[in-house]
Motif scaffolding. Sequence first.
Motif, PDB file in Angstrom:
ATOM      1  N   GLY A 166      47.411 -37.465 -77.786  1.00 34.32           N
ATOM      2  CA  GLY A 166      47.840 -37.238 -76.412  1.00 34.32           C
ATOM      3  C   GLY A 166      47.143 -36.036 -75.804  1.00 34.32           C
ATOM      4  O   GLY A 166      46.657 -36.082 -74.672  1.00 34.32           O
ATOM      5  N   VAL A 167      47.045 -34.951 -76.576  1.00 34.63           N
ATOM      6  CA  VAL A 167      46.410 -33.746 -76.043  1.00 34.63           C
ATOM      7  C   VAL A 167      44.901 -33.941 -75.924  1.00 34.63           C
ATOM      8  O   VAL A 167      44.281 -33.486 -74.963  1.00 34.63           O
ATOM      9  N   LEU A 168      44.322 -34.667 -76.881  1.00 35.16           N
ATOM     10  CA  LEU A 168      42.892 -34.963 -76.788  1.00 35.16           C
ATOM     11  C   LEU A 168      42.594 -35.739 -75.508  1.00 35.16           C
ATOM     12  O   LEU A 168      41.642 -35.429 -74.779  1.00 35.16           O
TER      13      LEU A 168
ATOM     14  N   SER B  17      31.738 -29.994 -76.118  1.00 36.14           N
ATOM     15  CA  SER B  17      31.170 -30.805 -77.206  1.00 36.14           C
ATOM     16  C   SER B  17      31.558 -30.248 -78.565  1.00 36.14           C
ATOM     17  O   SER B  17      31.899 -31.006 -79.482  1.00 36.14           O
ATOM     18  N   ILE B  18      31.520 -28.892 -78.693  1.00 36.51           N
ATOM     19  CA  ILE B  18      31.902 -28.288 -79.978  1.00 36.51           C
ATOM     20  C   ILE B  18      33.352 -28.651 -80.307  1.00 36.51           C
ATOM     21  O   ILE B  18      33.676 -29.041 -81.428  1.00 36.51           O
ATOM     22  N   MET B  23      37.246 -31.895 -83.396  1.00 36.58           N
ATOM     23  CA  MET B  23      38.326 -32.881 -83.490  1.00 36.58           C
ATOM     24  C   MET B  23      37.966 -34.000 -84.458  1.00 36.58           C
ATOM     25  O   MET B  23      38.806 -34.506 -85.188  1.00 36.58           O
ATOM     26  N   LEU B  24      36.674 -34.400 -84.414  1.00 31.79           N
ATOM     27  CA  LEU B  24      36.276 -35.562 -85.203  1.00 31.79           C
ATOM     28  C   LEU B  24      36.086 -35.219 -86.675  1.00 31.79           C
ATOM     29  O   LEU B  24      36.404 -36.023 -87.548  1.00 31.79           O
ATOM     30  N   VAL B  25      35.547 -34.014 -86.973  1.00 30.53           N
ATOM     31  CA  VAL B  25      35.182 -33.743 -88.365  1.00 30.53           C
ATOM     32  C   VAL B  25      36.235 -32.976 -89.154  1.00 30.53           C
ATOM     33  O   VAL B  25      36.299 -33.117 -90.377  1.00 30.53           O
ATOM     34  N   ARG B  26      37.050 -32.162 -88.489  1.00 32.13           N
ATOM     35  CA  ARG B  26      38.026 -31.379 -89.243  1.00 32.13           C
ATOM     36  C   ARG B  26      39.303 -32.179 -89.465  1.00 32.13           C
ATOM     37  O   ARG B  26      39.700 -32.981 -88.622  1.00 32.13           O
ATOM     38  N   ARG B  27      39.940 -31.973 -90.623  1.00 32.02           N
ATOM     39  CA  ARG B  27      41.114 -32.773 -90.962  1.00 32.02           C
ATOM     40  C   ARG B  27      42.393 -31.960 -91.037  1.00 32.02           C
ATOM     41  O   ARG B  27      43.431 -32.473 -91.345  1.00 32.02           O
ATOM     42  N   ALA B  29      45.403 -30.140 -89.290  1.00 31.64           N
ATOM     43  CA  ALA B  29      46.036 -30.286 -87.977  1.00 31.64           C
ATOM     44  C   ALA B  29      45.889 -29.028 -87.136  1.00 31.64           C
ATOM     45  O   ALA B  29      45.662 -29.107 -85.927  1.00 31.64           O
ATOM     46  N   LEU B  30      45.988 -27.860 -87.790  1.00 30.46           N
ATOM     47  CA  LEU B  30      45.874 -26.615 -87.028  1.00 30.46           C
ATOM     48  C   LEU B  30      44.475 -26.423 -86.452  1.00 30.46           C
ATOM     49  O   LEU B  30      44.311 -26.002 -85.314  1.00 30.46           O
ATOM     50  N   VAL B  31      43.455 -26.759 -87.269  1.00 37.98           N
ATOM     51  CA  VAL B  31      42.073 -26.595 -86.798  1.00 37.98           C
ATOM     52  C   VAL B  31      41.781 -27.608 -85.690  1.00 37.98           C
ATOM     53  O   VAL B  31      41.110 -27.290 -84.694  1.00 37.98           O
ATOM     54  N   MET B  32      42.336 -28.825 -85.827  1.00 35.45           N
ATOM     55  CA  MET B  32      42.145 -29.821 -84.764  1.00 35.45           C
ATOM     56  C   MET B  32      42.757 -29.315 -83.469  1.00 35.45           C
ATOM     57  O   MET B  32      42.206 -29.486 -82.373  1.00 35.45           O
ATOM     58  N   PHE B  33      43.884 -28.669 -83.621  1.00 43.48           N
ATOM     59  CA  PHE B  33      44.584 -28.112 -82.488  1.00 43.48           C
ATOM     60  C   PHE B  33      43.752 -27.028 -81.801  1.00 43.48           C
ATOM     61  O   PHE B  33      43.644 -26.985 -80.570  1.00 43.48           O
TER      62      PHE B  33
END
Lengths: 496, 101
Positions: A166-168, B17-18, B23-27, B29-33
């Motif tokens: 959702g945030v993405l 882009s970074i 978002m795509l490569v890190r798994r 949840a905090l880093v995705m955030f």
Amino acid sequence: MTYTIDWLAVAPELTVVAGILVVLTLDLFLSRRDKYWTGVVAVLTVSLAVVPLIVMAADDLTRAMFDGSFVVDDFALVLKGLFLVAGYLVLLMSVTYIESDRYYEGEYYLLLLVSILGSLVLASSRDLILLFIGLELTTGPLFLLAGWRKGDAKSNEAALKYFILGVLSTAMLLYGMSLVYGLTGSVRFVGIREAIPAIGAAQEPALVLGVLLMIVGFGFKVSAVPFHFWAPDTYEGAPTPVTAYLSVSSKTAGFVAMLSVVYLAFPDLTSIWGPALWLLAAASMTVANLSALRQRNIVRLLAYSSVAHAGFMLVPFAGAAVAGQALSEGLSATVTYLVIYALMNLGAFAVVIAGARRTGTGDIEGWAGFGSYAPRQGILLVVFFLSLAGIPPLAGWFAKFVMFQAVIAAGGTAAVWLAVIAALNSVIAFFYYARVVKTVWMDPAPAELGEEATAPATGALRLAMGLAAVAVVVIGVFPGISAFFGDATTRILNGG
Amino acid sequence: MTVGPGWYMTLAAALFSIGAIGMLVRRNALVMFMSIELMLNAVNLTFVAAGRALGTLDGQVSVFFVLVVAAAEVVVGLAIIVAVFRTRATASVDELSELKG
């Protein structure tokens, strides 16, 4: 610059705000046993908020405020009405479900009302900032509601997946908005529309990127393939009334945002968003229907069904856009589809909530012979599932009918191909809805039924099922009712 | 050499882009955030640069709203991550695989 505020135009929103404050305060003073009063207040709030809508519908004026950023026209009225009715039905479904659980009640109704408030604002927003606020206010509380059973690992997982995607999608939507703003110099839809012809060839790639990023953002919100992968997991893990709300109100909110942006801001850019929506529509219908065929859990099945319906709803305006035709008929068809879909899908979820209590399982196999020991709910299940499949004389057929009518009227090879794909998918969809009906009525019931199997549904849930069933049958027999709502919305395009 | 709005736009595009790649490569949840926050800040930079170049206030006002909503989302997001961590003792999204199909 002074602004005059038309209090009647904001009355529905203010009613809901008042309801939110009452629920918030009441929750502090009520003892654990009396918490259901917060639910009663929430239901009353939503019912009261309909009154100003009816008053405004009667005098047939278009009310614009804040330099035309907040507009109450027929389009807004119809969709606000839809959001309130959907909210009302979901609240009725929630009463039993939340009470029987040991989780917080007051906060639940509070968050649901906030989400309804967001969708009301969204329906009136005619600029990018207000649109963004409305959309976030609608989905923000739902991240929490999806994870409501917080001791349950599945519910946690549902909330986290929904939140991250959702945030993405919000980030993509916002980046698209910022590019469009940078190129057109306006955040208001009218201003954007007027500025677009002046954009030079050098800046066109950025404009295309901006428009496509916004479409991707909306694609997540309406759970269209390939941006749907959060939907089945979130739908299965979230509490079932929340799932019903997600699949109807949150999806409708995404559609309202998309429709108002593409129709009011980008009507001259059909060559950019038309093909994109064509692909989304075709992929959503095909992928979701094929995935639904092999589902064993009834909520997952409805999740894929809702993704497929998102595809069907995209068909009319994708068809009109790729054919380069006038968009008004596509808008009317999509809104009609949204109204009918909301009623039949909420009904289906109400029956699933009632049935899951009796059968004690979400597995379709566990529902064998459900009709033999719960005949009335069994019949309602048939009504809603066949309506979703589009069988006359239930409302679903009319939704499909206006969809096909609009896309065929648009003409052109691409639109006709889309109609063919939609027709094939309607046939595939029939199989999985019919499979549930067959399991419920034709398979033998287990020899020993649980204690819950004969327990009747509570009053609120019965009311929700009854209202949805009456609406589905009446609209199916007298389809003019819903077509009237659809037609009323097209006046938005004529500046009326 | 003057640094025009184009430079800011380019920087914003790079940041976005970074964030998207993160978002795509890190798994975790905090880093995705964090990656999402980076994307939202790229959006803010674009709004401000565009608002400055156009000479209108709409861009700056948008940034306020984006900031407030992003702050609210941080609250919601961290609450969810904490709830997940309590039941699982992990913040890796790959290990969240109860729901499939």
